[in-house]
Design a protein around this motif. Structure first.
Motif, mmCIF file in Angstrom:
data_model
loop_
_atom_site.group_PDB
_atom_site.id
_atom_site.type_symbol
_atom_site.label_atom_id
_atom_site.label_comp_id
_atom_site.label_asym_id
_atom_site.label_seq_id
_atom_site.Cartn_x
_atom_site.Cartn_y
_atom_site.Cartn_z
ATOM 1 N N PHE A 115 0.854 -1.191 0.000
ATOM 2 C CA PHE A 115 0.000 0.000 0.000
ATOM 3 C C PHE A 115 0.884 1.233 0.000
ATOM 4 N N GLN A 116 0.531 2.217 -0.836
ATOM 5 C CA GLN A 116 1.257 3.472 -0.811
ATOM 6 C C GLN A 116 0.307 4.645 -1.031
ATOM 7 N N LYS A 117 0.661 5.760 -0.441
ATOM 8 C CA LYS A 117 -0.059 7.011 -0.647
ATOM 9 C C LYS A 117 0.942 8.148 -0.548
ATOM 10 N N PRO A 118 0.927 9.079 -1.502
ATOM 11 C CA PRO A 118 1.897 10.172 -1.472
ATOM 12 C C PRO A 118 1.432 11.334 -0.592
ATOM 13 N N TYR A 119 2.420 12.053 -0.050
ATOM 14 C CA TYR A 119 2.154 13.234 0.772
ATOM 15 C C TYR A 119 3.217 14.281 0.457
ATOM 16 N N ALA A 120 2.803 15.536 0.398
ATOM 17 C CA ALA A 120 3.737 16.618 0.117
ATOM 18 C C ALA A 120 4.578 16.976 1.339
ATOM 19 N N SER A 121 4.035 16.719 2.531
ATOM 20 C CA SER A 121 4.720 17.094 3.766
ATOM 21 C C SER A 121 4.462 16.051 4.845
ATOM 22 N N LEU A 122 5.423 15.896 5.733
ATOM 23 C CA LEU A 122 5.257 14.972 6.853
ATOM 24 C C LEU A 122 4.054 15.365 7.705
ATOM 25 N N SER A 123 3.796 16.657 7.802
ATOM 26 C CA SER A 123 2.685 17.132 8.622
ATOM 27 C C SER A 123 1.324 16.785 8.028
ATOM 28 N N ASP A 124 1.300 16.349 6.774
ATOM 29 C CA ASP A 124 0.036 15.955 6.132
ATOM 30 C C ASP A 124 -0.374 14.528 6.484
ATOM 31 N N ILE A 125 0.520 13.774 7.102
ATOM 32 C CA ILE A 125 0.272 12.356 7.361
ATOM 33 C C ILE A 125 -0.403 12.196 8.723
ATOM 34 N N SER A 126 -1.586 11.616 8.723
ATOM 35 C CA SER A 126 -2.291 11.378 9.983
ATOM 36 C C SER A 126 -1.750 10.112 10.655
ATOM 37 N N ASP A 127 -2.067 9.970 11.936
ATOM 38 C CA ASP A 127 -1.680 8.752 12.657
ATOM 39 C C ASP A 127 -2.263 7.515 11.975
ATOM 40 N N GLU A 128 -3.507 7.629 11.554
ATOM 41 C CA GLU A 128 -4.199 6.491 10.930
ATOM 42 C C GLU A 128 -3.550 6.093 9.606
ATOM 43 N N GLU A 129 -3.148 7.095 8.812
ATOM 44 C CA GLU A 129 -2.525 6.791 7.512
ATOM 45 C C GLU A 129 -1.125 6.213 7.693
ATOM 46 N N TRP A 130 -0.400 6.714 8.669
ATOM 47 C CA TRP A 130 0.922 6.154 8.971
ATOM 48 C C TRP A 130 0.789 4.686 9.377
ATOM 49 N N THR A 131 -0.155 4.429 10.267
ATOM 50 C CA THR A 131 -0.374 3.069 10.744
ATOM 51 C C THR A 131 -0.847 2.149 9.632
ATOM 52 N N ALA A 132 -1.679 2.664 8.718
ATOM 53 C CA ALA A 132 -2.181 1.845 7.611
ATOM 54 C C ALA A 132 -1.049 1.318 6.745
ATOM 55 N N HIS A 133 -0.025 2.125 6.518
ATOM 56 C CA HIS A 133 1.131 1.665 5.735
ATOM 57 C C HIS A 133 1.834 0.506 6.432
ATOM 58 N N PHE A 134 2.016 0.628 7.735
ATOM 59 C CA PHE A 134 2.691 -0.437 8.477
ATOM 60 C C PHE A 134 1.830 -1.696 8.561
ATOM 61 N N ASP A 135 0.516 -1.526 8.704
ATOM 62 C CA ASP A 135 -0.370 -2.684 8.796
ATOM 63 C C ASP A 135 -0.243 -3.580 7.572
ATOM 64 N N VAL A 136 -0.252 -2.981 6.395
ATOM 65 C CA VAL A 136 -0.197 -3.769 5.156
ATOM 66 C C VAL A 136 1.229 -4.193 4.826
ATOM 67 N N ASN A 137 2.157 -3.237 4.847
ATOM 68 C CA ASN A 137 3.480 -3.465 4.272
ATOM 69 C C ASN A 137 4.444 -4.222 5.163
ATOM 70 N N ILE A 138 4.310 -4.093 6.470
ATOM 71 C CA ILE A 138 5.272 -4.785 7.343
ATOM 72 C C ILE A 138 4.590 -5.658 8.392
ATOM 73 N N HIS A 139 3.521 -5.169 9.046
ATOM 74 C CA HIS A 139 2.832 -6.026 10.012
ATOM 75 C C HIS A 139 2.278 -7.269 9.328
ATOM 76 N N GLY A 140 1.664 -7.074 8.159
ATOM 77 C CA GLY A 140 1.110 -8.206 7.410
ATOM 78 C C GLY A 140 2.170 -9.211 7.014
ATOM 79 N N MET A 141 3.366 -8.714 6.679
ATOM 80 C CA MET A 141 4.471 -9.611 6.330
ATOM 81 C C MET A 141 4.876 -10.459 7.528
#
Length: 273
Positions: A115-141
């Motif tokens: 799963f990927q989603k682009p962001y222009a700034s680190l401040s644009d990333i919510s806690d939920e979106e950060w966690t979603a990347h880890f859930d799919v890409n590394i936790h799932g692995m």
């Protein structure tokens, strides 16, 4: 086999007649997460042509999953299609159980869901979106590998899909890049842990490839999609069919002395890693 993903992208190609199977994976059983599209579908079709029984996990795209099932069966291979959320431990356990119930064995695990989603700034990333990347890409692995491990014996292979972004970085994809770098650490550490059991652990690091994951840039900066191939010395994006043989190599006995390694398939992009 080919698919038109979107009007902004080239046609995605998964396998062609020039690839001749030679029984490298005959009678072996593979489980591929994210196996319904893109690189996962290409790996599934190449494995099928090499004589494997192929189980794929998909998340939500039932239509693509069914297309992949039909394509695997056209290769003359047995298949199993599982709907699952790899970010949930119990669902990973259930998926592996389903594979064992059907095929009785598991020889190769390909952790490919992403799963990927682009962001222009680190401040644009919510806690939920950060966690979603880890859930799919590394936790799932982690969840899927842990569930599969009791069924993997000597000679088995675990193959993880990382990305060139883990090595080169990508200013638009900070969460994605971070998780892909974590995959490299996971691959190298697990390879050391399992070497004594005769189980190999490697990873493939694709460069820009024509897959649905790139559509994350739609609505963000569509010019990035059009320019993506320009970042490679070959001046083009890769095709999933150009990645499929890399997974066959790491799955079969040809790579019996290879573990803890990264196979870079990126059109000539030098990453010094």
């Amino acid at each position: 086999m080919a698919e038109k993903i979107d009007e902004t992208m080239p046609i995605s190609e998964f396998i062609d007649s020039s690839y001749k199977g030679s029984g490298k994976l005959q009678n072996m059983c593979l489980l591929i997460s994210g196996g319904d599209s893109g690189i996962g579908r290409a790996a599934a079709l190449h494995a099928a042509r090499e004589g494997a029984r192929v189980a794929i996990i998909y998340h939500t795209d039932e239509e693509r999953a069914e297309e992949t099932r039909c394509a695997i069966e056209e290769e003359g291979a047995e298949t199993l299609v599982i709907q699952s959320d790899v970010g949930k431990s119990a669902q990973c356990e259930a998926a592996v159980t389903e594979v064992i119930d059907k095929f009785g064995t598991l020889d190769v695990l390909i952790n490919n869901a992403g799963f990927q989603k682009p962001y222009a700034s680190l401040s644009d990333i919510s806690d939920e979106e950060w966690t979603a990347h880890f859930d799919v890409n590394i936790h799932g692995m982690f969840y899927l590998t842990r569930a599969a491990l009791p069924h993997l014996g000597e000679g088995a292979s675990i193959i993880n899909t990382t990305s060139i972004n883990a090595f080169a970085g990508n200013k638009h994809l900070v969460p994605y890049t971070t998780t892909k770098a974590a995959i490299t650490g996971f691959t190298r550490a697990l390879a050391l842990q399992l070497a004594g059991q005769g189980i190999r652990v490697n990873e493939v690091a694709p460069g820009p490839v024509v897959t649905p994951i790139q559509l994350a840039f739609k609505g963000y900066d569509e010019d990035i999609i059009e320019r993506m191939g320009e970042s490679t010395p070959m001046q083009r994006m890769g095709q999933p069919r150009e990645l499929g043989p890399a997974y066959v190599y790491l799955a079969c006995k040809d790579s019996s002395f290879v573990t803890g390694q990264t196979l870079h398939v990126n059109g000539g992009m030098i990453v010094n890693a």
